[in-house]
Design a protein around this motif. Structure first.
Motif, short mmCIF file in Angstrom:
data_model
loop_
_atom_site.label_atom_id
_atom_site.label_comp_id
_atom_site.label_asym_id
_atom_site.label_seq_id
_atom_site.Cartn_x
_atom_site.Cartn_y
_atom_site.Cartn_z
N UNK A 1 0.84 -1.20 0.00
CA UNK A 1 0.00 0.00 0.00
C UNK A 1 0.87 1.25 0.00
N UNK A 2 1.86 1.28 0.87
CA UNK A 2 2.77 2.43 0.93
C UNK A 2 3.46 2.64 -0.41
N UNK A 3 3.97 1.56 -1.00
CA UNK A 3 4.65 1.67 -2.29
C UNK A 3 3.75 2.17 -3.39
N UNK A 4 2.51 1.66 -3.44
CA UNK A 4 1.58 2.09 -4.48
C UNK A 4 1.20 3.55 -4.33
N UNK A 41 -13.19 7.12 3.32
CA UNK A 41 -12.88 8.29 2.51
C UNK A 41 -11.56 8.11 1.76
N UNK A 42 -10.61 7.44 2.40
CA UNK A 42 -9.35 7.15 1.74
C UNK A 42 -9.58 6.20 0.57
N UNK A 43 -10.43 5.20 0.78
CA UNK A 43 -10.79 4.28 -0.31
C UNK A 43 -11.45 5.03 -1.46
N UNK A 44 -12.37 5.92 -1.12
CA UNK A 44 -13.07 6.68 -2.16
C UNK A 44 -12.10 7.57 -2.92
N UNK A 45 -11.15 8.17 -2.21
CA UNK A 45 -10.15 9.02 -2.86
C UNK A 45 -9.36 8.21 -3.89
N UNK A 46 -8.88 7.04 -3.50
CA UNK A 46 -8.11 6.19 -4.40
C UNK A 46 -8.96 5.75 -5.59
N UNK A 47 -10.23 5.43 -5.33
CA UNK A 47 -11.13 5.01 -6.40
C UNK A 47 -11.35 6.13 -7.41
N UNK A 48 -11.57 7.34 -6.92
CA UNK A 48 -11.85 8.45 -7.84
C UNK A 48 -10.61 8.90 -8.59
N UNK A 91 -6.03 1.29 -8.13
CA UNK A 91 -6.86 0.13 -7.85
C UNK A 91 -6.10 -0.89 -7.00
N UNK A 92 -4.78 -1.02 -7.23
CA UNK A 92 -3.97 -1.92 -6.40
C UNK A 92 -3.92 -1.42 -4.96
N UNK A 93 -3.73 -0.10 -4.80
CA UNK A 93 -3.68 0.48 -3.45
C UNK A 93 -5.01 0.28 -2.73
N UNK A 94 -6.10 0.44 -3.48
CA UNK A 94 -7.42 0.23 -2.90
C UNK A 94 -7.58 -1.20 -2.40
N UNK A 95 -7.12 -2.15 -3.19
CA UNK A 95 -7.22 -3.56 -2.81
C UNK A 95 -6.36 -3.83 -1.58
N UNK A 96 -5.15 -3.26 -1.54
CA UNK A 96 -4.28 -3.44 -0.37
C UNK A 96 -4.98 -2.92 0.89
N UNK A 97 -5.61 -1.76 0.77
CA UNK A 97 -6.25 -1.13 1.92
C UNK A 97 -7.40 -1.98 2.46
N UNK A 104 -6.95 10.10 11.47
CA UNK A 104 -6.39 11.42 11.16
C UNK A 104 -6.31 11.63 9.65
N UNK A 105 -5.91 10.58 8.94
CA UNK A 105 -5.86 10.65 7.47
C UNK A 105 -7.27 10.87 6.92
N UNK A 106 -8.25 10.15 7.48
CA UNK A 106 -9.63 10.29 7.03
C UNK A 106 -10.14 11.72 7.17
N UNK A 107 -9.81 12.36 8.30
CA UNK A 107 -10.23 13.75 8.51
C UNK A 107 -9.72 14.65 7.41
N UNK A 108 -8.45 14.47 7.03
CA UNK A 108 -7.86 15.30 5.98
C UNK A 108 -8.47 14.97 4.62
#
Length: 450
Positions: free
Chosen positions: A48-51, A101-108, A83-89, A187-191
């Protein structure tokens, strides 16, 4: 008598020894399993970090690249990284609501990349607005990358065990794990709430966000929201029902309702219900899913019956995907024999017992209304003649699809085969232009669109 006692002692020692060996073997086996699970979670987290780092890098490269051909390559790579990062998450042992929200960000970002790639393939250059959007997305992806890198350092420094989140699902989590993992992601979600809404010609399942929702009705109370959630399930089970939060600065201000079956040890059901008009935006049931017993055809039938009972008439199943013992079926509204892809509802069916474990209707709530559908200006035959002569055209039907700028366009949806590949081609029913082409990936798990 003495010999009997000696024999009993020896037998007892042998039994104790065997028990100890068995227990020791079980202990080692459990440790090996825990180590394996921990290593799997760590691999997913590092992936996830790498992607996310690569996403940030690709966005930076695109902003300094001037050629459409190079942009196509970068946008395509960016799309797959998202999409890979989303799957990792989704594979990490973190509550869905804590990373939604992080998932939605990656998806969009992935969908935006797909749209920009198509734009560059048509020979069009990126506009000033496109570049501004890219810059904002780059800044957010950079923040996400830096946050994950810091979390990675904290996990290593404090020897946090990721699999502790699973082992202690029904217990109080270790404070170190709880603070470092969940708090960091919260914290990430808030941002991530602040990232810009994207304007792009995305897939039919992702509707444009800048149109005003066509939802009318009076404001409802918390108690009314609880009642609506309970009635939506259409069963006789007893639930503990709570309003766990509210959303305000969103497309649909809503009550978040959670129901827990008083007779079940695991799982809960969460709803988002609009404050205006009291409509269900989404529902997710976290009950364990057993072995699959139903076919995709059975799942579609169950989903359609559920929609009809819930007051959603004239819905047509368009495509589906099967995973983890469930099937997600996309339904589009049908008016005057025309498929309206913007009015979309997704239904998730458990393949072990046919129960509805997921529902999402944001597209339908945003767009649904009775339309005045104009007659096509070109005939179906003319539309079919515009398809490559090398393709084997199967059939065509009328459909309304979304385009750039929050618009809708009437098209002929043409199913065509070329060699071993299957495609949906959308020909504008007014001017005959090709609006969109999607590849159909047909497999045992369902039909996907690319």
């Amino acid at each position: 008598m003495k010999n009997i006692l000696i024999g009993m002692v020896v037998s007892l020692l042998i039994i104790l020894g065997l028990t100890f060996n068995w227990g020791y073997d079980q202990y080692n086996e459990l440790n090996s399993y825990n180590l394996y699970v921990e290593n799997q979670f760590r691999r997913m987290f590092y992936d996830l970090v790498g992607n996310v780092e690569n996403i940030q890098s690709d966005l930076a490269k695109i902003m300094v690249t001037g050629t459409p051909n190079q942009n196509v390559l970068l946008f395509t790579d960016l799309m797959y990284k998202c999409y890979d990062a989303q799957e990792d998450l989704t594979q990490l042992p973190i509550k869905h609501k804590d990373v939604s929200k992080t998932q939605k960000f990656l998806s969009q970002v992935g969908d935006f990349s797909m749209a920009m790639s198509r734009k560059c393939l048509r020979g069009k250059t990126l506009t000033a607005d496109d570049m501004k959007t890219l810059e904002k997305l780059h800044n957010y992806s950079n923040y996400l990358a830096q946050s994950l890198l810091q979390l990675q350092k904290d996990i290593t420094k404090d020897e946090v065990k990721l699999n502790a989140l699973i082992r202690n699902t029904n217990k109080k989590l270790d404070k170190t794990n709880d603070n470092i993992l969940n708090t960091s992601f919260l914290n990430v979600e808030e941002r991530m709430q602040e990232y810009p809404e994207l304007i792009y010609d995305g897939p039919f399942s992702e509707h444009l966000k800048n149109i005003k929702p066509k939802l009318e009705g009076k404001e409802i109370s918390k108690n009314e929201a609880k009642r609506i959630a309970r009635e939506f399930l259409k069963n006789d089970k007893k639930y503990e029902i709570d309003v766990i939060s509210e959303t305000e600065n969103t497309r649909f201000p809503a009550y978040i309702i959670q129901l827990r079956d008083t007779n079940a040890e695991e799982g809960y059901i969460t709803f988002a219900i609009t404050k205006k008009a009291g409509k269900v935006i989404w529902m997710l049931n976290t009950k364990p899913v057993g072995h699959s017993k139903l076919s995709l055809k059975d799942a579609v039938k169950k989903a359609k019956e559920f929609l009809q009972k819930s007051g959603f008439d004239s819905m047509v199943a368009t495509y589906s995907e099967e995973y983890d013992g469930t099937s997600v079926i996309n339904f589009a509204y049908k008016q005057d024999n025309v498929i309206v892809y913007t009015d979309l509802i997704k239904v998730k069916v458990s393949l072990d017992d046919g129960s509805i474990v997921g529902f999402e209707a944001e597209g339908y709530l945003s767009n649904h209304h009775q339309r005045k559908i104009d007659k096509p200006q070109i005939s179906e035959e003319d539309a079919l003649n515009m398809i490559s002569i090398d393709a084997d055209v199967k059939k065509a039907r009328l459909a309304i699809i979304p385009t750039e700028g929050s618009k809708e366009v009437l098209c002929y949806e043409v199913i065509a085969n070329y060699k071993e590949d299957n495609f949906l081609i959308y020909i504008n029913a007014v001017n005959g232009e090709e609006e969109r082409i999607l590849q159909m990936i047909i497999k045992e798990q369902g039909v996907l669109m690319m």
